[in-house]
Design a protein around this motif. Structure first.
Motif, PDB file in Angstrom:
ATOM      1  N   GLY A 151       0.773  -1.132   0.027  1.00  0.00           N
ATOM      2  CA  GLY A 151      -0.072   0.121   0.023  1.00  0.00           C
ATOM      3  C   GLY A 151       0.956   1.168  -0.037  1.00  0.00           C
TER       4      GLY A 151
ATOM      5  N   TYR B 292     -10.466   2.597   7.015  1.00  0.00           N
ATOM      6  CA  TYR B 292      -9.636   2.056   8.083  1.00  0.00           C
ATOM      7  C   TYR B 292      -9.180   3.204   9.003  1.00  0.00           C
TER       8      TYR B 292
ATOM      9  N   HIS C 174      -5.201  -7.770   0.917  1.00  0.00           N
ATOM     10  CA  HIS C 174      -4.784  -6.562   1.096  1.00  0.00           C
ATOM     11  C   HIS C 174      -3.454  -6.409   1.686  1.00  0.00           C
ATOM     12  N   SER C 175      -2.838  -5.151   1.276  1.00  0.00           N
ATOM     13  CA  SER C 175      -1.579  -4.973   1.932  1.00  0.00           C
ATOM     14  C   SER C 175      -1.399  -4.978   3.429  1.00  0.00           C
ATOM     15  N   GLU C 176      -0.357  -5.471   3.778  1.00  0.00           N
ATOM     16  CA  GLU C 176      -0.047  -5.466   5.102  1.00  0.00           C
ATOM     17  C   GLU C 176      -0.464  -4.540   6.372  1.00  0.00           C
TER      18      GLU C 176
ATOM     19  N   ALA D 125      -9.818  -9.086   5.666  1.00  0.00           N
ATOM     20  CA  ALA D 125      -8.779  -8.193   4.714  1.00  0.00           C
ATOM     21  C   ALA D 125      -7.508  -9.335   4.540  1.00  0.00           C
TER      22      ALA D 125
END
Lengths: 625, 447
Positions: A89, A550, B407-409, B402
């Motif tokens: 990300g 989030y 999903h990214s960590e 997730a």
């Protein structure tokens, strides 16, 4: 009081912290004297010739957003750029660059010399000048006295530096450079609590004696991502780095001779960083590993010198040569400079306020390794903050404080001044609770206005920032208003790609959150009149959207867990009066003087029981108030 | 640090009262009041306590405890005196004159907490222990006092931490030569933790019942013998005198100890008959009482036909936890239930003779512990813990989803850190430093 020269701000040390401090103070209009032991080594990288990395790259970007110089210097001198965590990300992506060590120094010096109000001076500071207890200047070894209203100490590893190579120990701030002993004594005399830390560095090799074919090449990125917002492209010629490994034979040889290592013979008292272990440490603590990774990092275009990353050591110099030759590919290698360990003094950073000023002596600021941190970027951001605040102090203006929810610099400073250090402090993304909000790409959103407000961000940078902001705003609006309707040509194709029907009408913003939807796809669905759109801009907006949910749940959980955080603690509270707190905890509270329950909660060593007691006391106080 | 004093036994008359002192002056005060200098620690000594004028207050048993080997970790003195309020008052007044201060509510426990004699979960258990109404509830609270809750959560917290360490390492130390975490292992670990936490949370419904008491309502049309049944259940069991909130004048409520489970029995007796025989008001009240209940006993008269109001009750209670009880089994013709009732597996009893009562009691107990939690297991009895465990489990499920979606960590780690924080509110916090230490102990990191 007579002085040979008078400045507003004096910065001691021209390393990464010192250079940022001097540059910022000068550009804020303070007459700044930068004093260093050796003017030829301004901006020297003591060990790894590299800037950035996970979280460290974030710091450089924040420095740049505030108007600091590290980002620009590395952009002009970096020779291998890599954006780390590309597959992950955006919040955890961060650039790293190998530097041409010599050119970095030259560029840093050039930048400083081009700065008005900045005066470089060679010399060794040995004492402060106090005028009836007030800081008035510094005294040099050669007798000169310089006057100043504020002083920034950015002495790196030079305070009482002691270098160890095998059984040999000698005083030094860095190999070949003298230590600063008198200044350390001055600080102790003033009552500062001083501790001891250590770090190490690996040997450097002659690149002509390396068998490069035996190593795995690690090229840089095709299109390097710059550190500074002001850099459009990286112009310099790029190089490759190389990856290699030690062998069990090397490990055995090290273990056989472990007694020769001052780190293991008990000669070294200081505490080293866990995340920069010597090869001796690695081989002893992780003895089951059959090989340890090494990186060969060429140090520049104009030199043969190669940095052997991963082989930090303080074994005897002759032994290092033999050990290196046991590594595949280095059978003929010659060691130009041996590695060594260095111990040095640091001052407890809990002596500092959020502006990095010492409470013991107003006008005195500490920045960099002296505060117990390790790393160039960690030093530079402190230097920037200290330099800014030193200038503001002399101008009687309000200081700059950064919060931990808006910057990694804020995380670092608050950790240091609230918790102190047990070992050299390095920045990690996991140190930031709001990791998702502190991205590499949004450092300007978070901090540029502070830089502009101070006057560190010039017109062209500010214009660039504003132009980007309006581009981002346009994209944001587009994502919310543009909808993909069932009647649109691409609707069926996109539905098929996702594997789910998208409904009659879906906004691009909602679509972007679906799995398998890439930035490129969104780009293709944006109306023509908005294009061309920079990929980086679209990525920033998409990242905000991705993380928003989030961040909200995180905030909700934190609000629930820490609902008492805002409960105020009266100033100068006598914690001893609270029945049921142990002496140790009373001491910690007295030292830290938290102003809210939240601050108290974050102090180390405060047990849940003690916190309950404190909370009960404060709640009861509140009820009767 | 002050010396606190308080009456440790309930107010009112009794044979004995216990007064406790805790703090630096406790033993000095005991010496002064008893006139005895040498007080052997942890030894009950018969002494005469005197007031400030020297007049005799009472002959008491006095026990001293030296810090840190005491309830609070400070010096503690326990005085067992005669249970007269006047005597108690005079003794406490004397200690106040000698420098003690009256303890605030829970202050002894607070001091024990601060001095590390107990942890937070244990402190709450003490509170629950004092409030516990039955032996089983006492047992539960005792277990918590012994740190069992923290221990039960320990392995889950460790596993959660392991997963966090793996994911943090993957994203922070991306240039290091460390093995990539295996997806199915992480998924398994998260599943184990989530299920474990959920199981503990689920035990709360039984645990709550244990702590607060099972609310059982007896319903049925008039003259089926509800009151007789109520009376005989009360009579047979040991009654507990306690305050039941929310009772109305139209219902009779009594608390009994049914094999260790506190049962709050409510009889919807006293419902008036209207002239047309249908008690609309009564049904309304009944409905209200039933909605407050954990278990409803639908009582039928075995000697009569199943009537419309019977049937209405049976319909109303279809979706509630209930037991159908056919009373008057001692009368002829009662042991053959009507066919429409048979499949409800009714219990035949006679309130008059006592027949079938043990079966009924067993059935009541069985319905309470039918949550899949065996009575030997640890039950969560505390609403705060239940809330935290539920929050933990919710976050774990978000993280699992997730993670499964690749999903990214850093996204998976947000709910994982939330979960760790919620758990930490029960067992104690895990800091960033703890996590970093764990990472460096596990992996060889650093160039």
């Amino acid at each position: 009081m007579s002085f040979d020269e008078t400045f507003d701000v004096i910065v001691i040390g021209a390393g990464h912290a010192g250079c940022e401090a001097a540059s910022a103070a000068a550009r804020l209009g303070a007459e700044t004297g930068l004093i260093t032991l050796n003017l030829d080594l301004v901006g020297q990288m003591s060990c790894n010739p590299a800037i950035g990395g996970i979280a460290k790259g974030h710091l450089v970007r924040e420095i740049d957003a505030l108007g600091g110089i590290m980002g620009r210097v590395i952009d002009r001198t970096g020779i291998q750029f890599r954006l780390l965590n590309r597959s992950r990300g955006p919040a955890v992506q961060s650039p790293r660059a190998q530097a041409d060590r010599m050119r970095y120094r030259a560029e840093m010096r050039r930048t400083l010399e081009a700065t008005s109000n900045l005066h470089l001076r060679q010399g060794k500071v040995v004492d402060f000048v106090l005028d009836h207890g007030t800081l008035a200047g510094v005294v040099l070894e050669d007798g000169r006295r310089f006057g100043a209203g504020a002083v920034v100490v950015a002495t790196g590893t030079f305070l009482n530096g002691l270098i160890h190579t095998g059984r040999r120990t000698y005083s030094g701030g860095r190999a070949g450079e003298p230590a600063s002993i008198e200044l350390s004594e001055t600080l102790k005399r003033l009552g500062f609590p001083v501790g001891r830390l250590k770090t190490g560095t690996p040997p450097r090799l002659d690149g002509r004696t390396v068998d490069w074919s035996a190593f795995e090449p690690q090229p840089g990125d095709e299109t390097p991502v710059p550190f500074s917002f002001s850099t459009d492209n990286i112009e310099q010629k790029q190089i490759q780095c190389y990856i290699g490994y030690t062998t069990p034979e090397v490990h055995d040889a090290i273990r056989e001779n472990i007694a020769e290592s001052p780190l293991y013979s008990g000669k070294i008292k200081g505490i080293g960083p866990r995340y920069c272990p010597s090869i001796e440490d690695k081989v002893v603590k992780f003895s089951d590993k059959s090989r340890h990774q090494l990186f060969l990092e060429p140090e520049g275009h104009d030199t043969n010198e190669v940095y052997l990353n991963g082989f930090s050591t303080s074994l005897p110099a002759e032994m290092q040569q033999d050990l290196v030759r046991m590594i595949p590919g280095l059978e003929e290698a010659r060691v130009i400079r041996p590695g060594y360990a260095i111990e040095y003094d640091f001052v407890d950073p809990r002596e500092l306020g959020p502006d990095l000023q010492t409470s013991r002596l107003p006008g005195l600021f500490h920045a960099g390794q002296i505060n117990g941190t390790t790393g160039y970027e960690e030093a530079a951001c402190q230097g920037l903050l200290a330099g800014i605040n030193a200038a503001l102090y002399t101008q009687k203006r309000e200081s700059l404080r950064l919060r931990r929810d808006e910057s990694y610099i804020g995380v670092l400073v608050e950790d240091l001044i609230k918790q102190g250090v047990d070992e050299p402090y390095r920045i990690f993304t996991s140190r930031a609770e709001y990791r998702l909000a502190l991205r590499y790409d949004n450092a300007d959103d978070r901090l540029e206005r502070y830089g502009r407000g101070l006057g560190l961000v010039g017109d062209s940078d500010w214009d660039r920032f504003n132009a980007r902001q309006s581009r981002l705003a346009k994209i944001r609006v587009a994502l919310e208003t543009v909808r993909l309707r069932r009647t649109d040509a691409q609707h069926a194709a996109v539905s098929a790609l996702i594997g789910n029907d998208l409904g009659d009408s879906i906004s691009l913003e909602q679509l972007s959150k679906r799995p398998k939807v890439t930035a490129a796809l969104i780009m293709s669905l944006l109306p023509a009149e908005l294009k061309p759109i920079a990929e980086a801009d679209l990525n920033s907006v998409l990242a905000d959207s991705l993380y928003a949910g989030y961040l909200d749940t995180q905030k909700a959980a934190i609000a629930k867990l820490y609902q008492h955080d805002t409960l105020k603690i009266p100033r100068h509270m006598t914690f001893r009066n609270i029945a049921g707190l142990s002496n140790e905890i009373v001491e910690r509270l007295d030292r830290a003087q938290p102003l809210t329950f939240g601050e108290a909660r974050r102090l180390p060593g405060l047990t849940p029981g003690a916190l309950s007691t404190l909370l009960a006391f404060l709640s009861a106080q509140q009820k009767t108030a | 640090m002050s010396t606190i004093v308080a009456l440790s036994t309930p107010r009112g008359r009794g044979a004995l009262a216990v007064i406790r002192l805790s703090g630096p002056d406790a033993i000095a005060i005991a010496r002064q009041m008893s006139g005895v200098d040498e007080l052997e620690p942890r030894h009950a000594t018969l002494v005469t306590l005197r007031g400030p004028n020297g007049d005799e207050l009472d002959q008491v048993l006095l026990t001293c405890f030296n810090a840190p080997h005491s309830l609070t970790g400070e010096d503690v003195v326990e005085i067992s005196c005669h249970g007269s309020p006047a005597i108690v008052r005079s003794i406490i007044d004397t200690t106040l004159e000698l420098g003690a201060v009256l303890a605030g509510p829970g202050q002894f426990t607070l001091r024990a907490l601060s001095n590390g004699k107990i942890n937070l979960a244990q402190a709450e258990a003490i509170r629950d222990l004092i409030a516990a109404q039955t032996e089983a509830a006492v047992k539960q609270a005792s277990r918590q006092l012994n740190g069992e809750l923290s221990n039960a959560l320990g392995p889950f917290k460790e596993k959660l931490l392991d997963v966090i360490v793996l994911l943090e390492s993957a994203l922070e130390f991306v240039e290091e030569d460390i093995p990539a975490p295996r997806a199915n292992e992480i998924d398994n670990d998260l599943a184990v933790v989530s299920e474990g936490v959920e199981k503990l949370a689920r035990s709360y419904s039984a645990g709550r019942l244990l702590q607060e008491g099972v609310r059982v309502t007896i319903t049925g049309r008039p003259n089926v013998g509800k009151s007789s049944l109520f009376n005989v259940l009360i009579e047979r069991e040991r009654a507990i005198v306690t305050d039941i909130p929310g009772t109305t004048r139209d219902t009779l409520t009594e608390a009994i100890d049914l094999d260790g489970i506190p049962v709050i029995l409510t009889d919807t007796a006293g419902l008036r008959e209207t002239t047309d025989g249908i008690e609309t008001l009564g049904i309304e009240r009944t409905r209200r009482a039933m909605s407050d209940s954990d278990l409803v006993l639908v009582v039928l008269d075995g000697s009569e036909e199943v009537g419309p109001s019977d049937r209405e009750l049976i319909d109303q209670t279809e979706n509630i936890r209930r037991l159908v009880v056919i009373n008057k089994s001692d009368l002829p013709g009662s042991n053959v239930p009507a066919s429409c009732v048979e499949e409800l597996r009714p219990i035949n009893v006679s309130a008059r003779t006592g027949e079938g009562l043990s079966t009924l009691r067993a059935a009541i107990l069985a319905s309470v512990s039918s949550n899949g939690v065996d009575e030997g297991g640890l039950l969560i009895t505390n609403a705060r813990h239940y809330d935290l465990l539920c929050s933990t489990q919710r976050e774990l499920e978000v993280a699992r989803a997730a993670f499964r979606e690749r999903h990214s960590e850093e996204l998976v780690l947000v709910p994982l850190h939330n979960a760790l924080k919620f758990l930490g509110q029960i067992t104690g916090e895990t800091t960033t430093e703890d996590i970093l230490s764990e990472i460096f102990a596990t992996f060889c990191i650093g160039k």
